[in-house]
Design a protein around this motif. Sequence first.
Motif, PDB file in Angstrom:
ATOM      1  N   LEU A  52     -22.780 -75.345  13.679  1.00 56.58           N
ATOM      2  CA  LEU A  52     -24.021 -75.793  14.300  1.00 56.58           C
ATOM      3  C   LEU A  52     -23.935 -75.718  15.826  1.00 56.58           C
ATOM      4  CD1 LEU A  52     -24.762 -78.888  12.041  1.00 56.58           C
ATOM      5  CD2 LEU A  52     -25.649 -76.572  11.826  1.00 56.58           C
ATOM      6  N   GLU A  53     -22.728 -75.496  16.334  1.00 54.70           N
ATOM      7  CA  GLU A  53     -22.523 -75.349  17.778  1.00 54.70           C
ATOM      8  C   GLU A  53     -23.030 -73.973  18.212  1.00 54.70           C
ATOM      9  OE1 GLU A  53     -21.392 -77.771  19.770  1.00 54.70           O
ATOM     10  OE2 GLU A  53     -21.314 -79.054  17.998  1.00 54.70           O
ATOM     11  N   PRO A  54     -23.182 -73.762  19.524  1.00 52.77           N
ATOM     12  CA  PRO A  54     -23.627 -72.436  19.992  1.00 52.77           C
ATOM     13  C   PRO A  54     -22.688 -71.329  19.515  1.00 52.77           C
ATOM     14  CG  PRO A  54     -23.734 -74.034  21.778  1.00 52.77           C
ATOM     15  CD  PRO A  54     -23.061 -74.721  20.623  1.00 52.77           C
ATOM     16  N   LEU A  55     -23.253 -70.204  19.210  1.00 50.26           N
ATOM     17  CA  LEU A  55     -22.522 -69.053  18.690  1.00 50.26           C
ATOM     18  C   LEU A  55     -21.343 -68.669  19.587  1.00 50.26           C
ATOM     19  CD1 LEU A  55     -22.484 -66.597  16.675  1.00 50.26           C
ATOM     20  CD2 LEU A  55     -23.939 -65.438  18.316  1.00 50.26           C
ATOM     21  N   THR A  56     -21.525 -68.750  20.875  1.00 49.75           N
ATOM     22  CA  THR A  56     -20.483 -68.317  21.811  1.00 49.75           C
ATOM     23  C   THR A  56     -19.244 -69.207  21.776  1.00 49.75           C
ATOM     24  OG1 THR A  56     -21.584 -69.551  23.579  1.00 49.75           O
ATOM     25  CG2 THR A  56     -22.107 -67.193  23.379  1.00 49.75           C
ATOM     26  N   THR A  57     -19.306 -70.358  21.110  1.00 51.78           N
ATOM     27  CA  THR A  57     -18.145 -71.253  21.021  1.00 51.78           C
ATOM     28  C   THR A  57     -17.363 -71.067  19.726  1.00 51.78           C
ATOM     29  OG1 THR A  57     -19.369 -73.068  19.968  1.00 51.78           O
ATOM     30  CG2 THR A  57     -19.379 -72.993  22.388  1.00 51.78           C
ATOM     31  N   TRP A  58     -17.828 -70.212  18.831  1.00 52.40           N
ATOM     32  CA  TRP A  58     -17.196 -70.062  17.522  1.00 52.40           C
ATOM     33  C   TRP A  58     -15.827 -69.401  17.621  1.00 52.40           C
ATOM     34  CZ3 TRP A  58     -21.408 -67.926  13.683  1.00 52.40           C
ATOM     35  CH2 TRP A  58     -22.409 -68.890  13.512  1.00 52.40           C
ATOM     36  N   SER A  59     -14.902 -69.906  16.841  1.00 51.14           N
ATOM     37  CA  SER A  59     -13.564 -69.329  16.705  1.00 51.14           C
ATOM     38  C   SER A  59     -13.624 -68.196  15.677  1.00 51.14           C
ATOM     39  CB  SER A  59     -12.602 -70.408  16.206  1.00 51.14           C
ATOM     40  OG  SER A  59     -12.938 -70.772  14.875  1.00 51.14           O
ATOM     41  N   PRO A  60     -12.558 -67.381  15.577  1.00 49.25           N
ATOM     42  CA  PRO A  60     -12.539 -66.349  14.525  1.00 49.25           C
ATOM     43  C   PRO A  60     -12.709 -66.942  13.122  1.00 49.25           C
ATOM     44  CG  PRO A  60     -10.861 -65.866  16.150  1.00 49.25           C
ATOM     45  CD  PRO A  60     -11.417 -67.229  16.495  1.00 49.25           C
ATOM     46  N   ASP A  61     -12.149 -68.130  12.873  1.00 49.04           N
ATOM     47  CA  ASP A  61     -12.318 -68.762  11.561  1.00 49.04           C
ATOM     48  C   ASP A  61     -13.786 -69.083  11.290  1.00 49.04           C
ATOM     49  OD1 ASP A  61      -9.637 -68.584  11.085  1.00 49.04           O
ATOM     50  OD2 ASP A  61      -9.234 -70.716  11.194  1.00 49.04           O
ATOM     51  N   CYS A  62     -14.501 -69.536  12.314  1.00 49.98           N
ATOM     52  CA  CYS A  62     -15.922 -69.856  12.133  1.00 49.98           C
ATOM     53  C   CYS A  62     -16.750 -68.586  11.919  1.00 49.98           C
ATOM     54  CB  CYS A  62     -16.446 -70.651  13.320  1.00 49.98           C
ATOM     55  SG  CYS A  62     -15.844 -72.357  13.342  1.00 49.98           S
ATOM     56  N   VAL A  63     -16.393 -67.516  12.603  1.00 50.31           N
ATOM     57  CA  VAL A  63     -17.089 -66.237  12.395  1.00 50.31           C
ATOM     58  C   VAL A  63     -16.872 -65.767  10.958  1.00 50.31           C
ATOM     59  CG1 VAL A  63     -17.182 -63.804  13.070  1.00 50.31           C
ATOM     60  CG2 VAL A  63     -17.038 -65.578  14.824  1.00 50.31           C
ATOM     61  N   ALA A  64     -15.644 -65.894  10.471  1.00 48.77           N
ATOM     62  CA  ALA A  64     -15.343 -65.503   9.090  1.00 48.77           C
ATOM     63  C   ALA A  64     -16.093 -66.391   8.098  1.00 48.77           C
ATOM     64  CB  ALA A  64     -13.839 -65.566   8.845  1.00 48.77           C
ATOM     65  N   GLN A  65     -16.170 -67.688   8.382  1.00 50.67           N
ATOM     66  CA  GLN A  65     -16.906 -68.610   7.511  1.00 50.67           C
ATOM     67  C   GLN A  65     -18.388 -68.252   7.485  1.00 50.67           C
ATOM     68  OE1 GLN A  65     -15.602 -71.341   5.618  1.00 50.67           O
ATOM     69  NE2 GLN A  65     -17.605 -71.036   4.709  1.00 50.67           N
ATOM     70  N   TRP A  66     -18.938 -67.916   8.651  1.00 50.99           N
ATOM     71  CA  TRP A  66     -20.337 -67.511   8.741  1.00 50.99           C
ATOM     72  C   TRP A  66     -20.587 -66.266   7.891  1.00 50.99           C
ATOM     73  CZ3 TRP A  66     -22.079 -62.869  10.894  1.00 50.99           C
ATOM     74  CH2 TRP A  66     -23.463 -62.737  10.990  1.00 50.99           C
ATOM     75  N   ALA A  67     -19.680 -65.277   7.993  1.00 47.12           N
ATOM     76  CA  ALA A  67     -19.843 -64.047   7.206  1.00 47.12           C
ATOM     77  C   ALA A  67     -19.855 -64.363   5.714  1.00 47.12           C
ATOM     78  CB  ALA A  67     -18.723 -63.052   7.535  1.00 47.12           C
ATOM     79  N   GLU A  68     -18.962 -65.249   5.294  1.00 43.74           N
ATOM     80  CA  GLU A  68     -18.926 -65.636   3.879  1.00 43.74           C
ATOM     81  C   GLU A  68     -20.215 -66.366   3.492  1.00 43.74           C
ATOM     82  OE1 GLU A  68     -15.609 -67.280   0.939  1.00 43.74           O
ATOM     83  OE2 GLU A  68     -16.063 -68.664   2.569  1.00 43.74           O
ATOM     84  N   ASN A  69     -20.675 -67.262   4.347  1.00 42.84           N
ATOM     85  CA  ASN A  69     -21.916 -68.000   4.072  1.00 42.84           C
ATOM     86  C   ASN A  69     -23.120 -67.065   3.995  1.00 42.84           C
ATOM     87  OD1 ASN A  69     -20.437 -70.353   4.127  1.00 42.84           O
ATOM     88  ND2 ASN A  69     -21.244 -71.062   6.080  1.00 42.84           N
ATOM     89  N   MET A  70     -23.073 -65.994   4.746  1.00 43.40           N
ATOM     90  CA  MET A  70     -24.173 -65.022   4.734  1.00 43.40           C
ATOM     91  C   MET A  70     -24.116 -64.120   3.509  1.00 43.40           C
ATOM     92  SD  MET A  70     -26.294 -65.297   7.279  1.00 43.40           S
ATOM     93  CE  MET A  70     -27.026 -63.685   7.242  1.00 43.40           C
ATOM     94  N   GLY A  71     -23.035 -64.211   2.729  1.00 40.67           N
ATOM     95  CA  GLY A  71     -22.923 -63.392   1.524  1.00 40.67           C
ATOM     96  C   GLY A  71     -22.068 -62.152   1.712  1.00 40.67           C
ATOM     97  N   TYR A  72     -21.227 -62.138   2.733  1.00 43.35           N
ATOM     98  CA  TYR A  72     -20.361 -60.995   3.008  1.00 43.35           C
ATOM     99  C   TYR A  72     -18.897 -61.440   3.081  1.00 43.35           C
ATOM    100  CZ  TYR A  72     -24.839 -58.941   4.194  1.00 43.35           C
ATOM    101  OH  TYR A  72     -26.132 -58.502   4.139  1.00 43.35           O
ATOM    102  N   PRO A  73     -18.353 -61.966   1.991  1.00 39.14           N
ATOM    103  CA  PRO A  73     -16.967 -62.450   2.025  1.00 39.14           C
ATOM    104  C   PRO A  73     -15.961 -61.326   2.287  1.00 39.14           C
ATOM    105  CG  PRO A  73     -17.760 -62.384  -0.230  1.00 39.14           C
ATOM    106  CD  PRO A  73     -18.947 -62.107   0.657  1.00 39.14           C
ATOM    107  N   GLN A  74     -16.346 -60.082   2.005  1.00 40.67           N
ATOM    108  CA  GLN A  74     -15.447 -58.963   2.238  1.00 40.67           C
ATOM    109  C   GLN A  74     -15.177 -58.754   3.732  1.00 40.67           C
ATOM    110  OE1 GLN A  74     -18.586 -58.802   1.188  1.00 40.67           O
ATOM    111  NE2 GLN A  74     -19.662 -57.061   2.077  1.00 40.67           N
ATOM    112  N   LEU A  75     -15.990 -59.337   4.606  1.00 41.01           N
ATOM    113  CA  LEU A  75     -15.789 -59.186   6.041  1.00 41.01           C
ATOM    114  C   LEU A  75     -14.831 -60.232   6.624  1.00 41.01           C
ATOM    115  CD1 LEU A  75     -19.428 -58.375   7.200  1.00 41.01           C
ATOM    116  CD2 LEU A  75     -17.489 -56.807   7.025  1.00 41.01           C
ATOM    117  N   LYS A  76     -14.510 -61.256   5.842  1.00 43.21           N
ATOM    118  CA  LYS A  76     -13.657 -62.338   6.353  1.00 43.21           C
ATOM    119  C   LYS A  76     -12.333 -61.816   6.907  1.00 43.21           C
ATOM    120  CE  LYS A  76     -12.881 -65.652   3.490  1.00 43.21           C
ATOM    121  NZ  LYS A  76     -12.796 -66.653   2.423  1.00 43.21           N
ATOM    122  N   ALA A  77     -11.621 -61.059   6.109  1.00 43.47           N
ATOM    123  CA  ALA A  77     -10.295 -60.582   6.525  1.00 43.47           C
ATOM    124  C   ALA A  77     -10.390 -59.676   7.749  1.00 43.47           C
ATOM    125  CB  ALA A  77      -9.621 -59.849   5.373  1.00 43.47           C
ATOM    126  N   ALA A  78     -11.383 -58.815   7.789  1.00 42.48           N
ATOM    127  CA  ALA A  78     -11.538 -57.908   8.930  1.00 42.48           C
ATOM    128  C   ALA A  78     -11.876 -58.674  10.202  1.00 42.48           C
ATOM    129  CB  ALA A  78     -12.618 -56.875   8.638  1.00 42.48           C
TER     130      ALA A  78
END
Length: 137
Positions: free
Chosen positions: A69-95
């Motif tokens: 819920l924080e601004p996008l620019t503060t997200w860590s790599p783990d949060c970016v991976a979590q977002w990708a999974e939440n969006m329905g793209y779990p295959q992008l997590k590892a990359a």
Amino acid sequence: LTAGAMLRRRTCCLALLLLGAALTGAAAEDAAAEGAAGAEATPTPDAAAAEAEPEETQIVLNCDDAELLEPLTTWSPDCVAQWAENMGYPQLKAAFLGNKLTGKGLEALSLETLEKEYGVADEHDRKTLAYTVKDML
């Protein structure tokens, strides 16, 4: 953008994140239920062969839902991976984790980068990811 438009976009993004989190939780519950049901059944030869194969490693992320819920620019790599999974793209997590893609990096992703570097072949999927990021800015 007006304050009202920004609020609507943020509300939409938050709703997508919460929906993704709910779907992820439901999928985990389904997988656990299938695992319990499978443990009670008599294994078939195919099942025994499948059990001998190594399972895909589960990636554990260090990102709290509140961090999304924080601004996008503060997200860590783990949060970016979590977002990708939440969006329905779990295959992008590892990359995303492997490239240590942060929120700032996510902000700079292009349709071409998603296709060439991350293997998102479907144009609709690339646009969905890119436009969702742009809406969160």
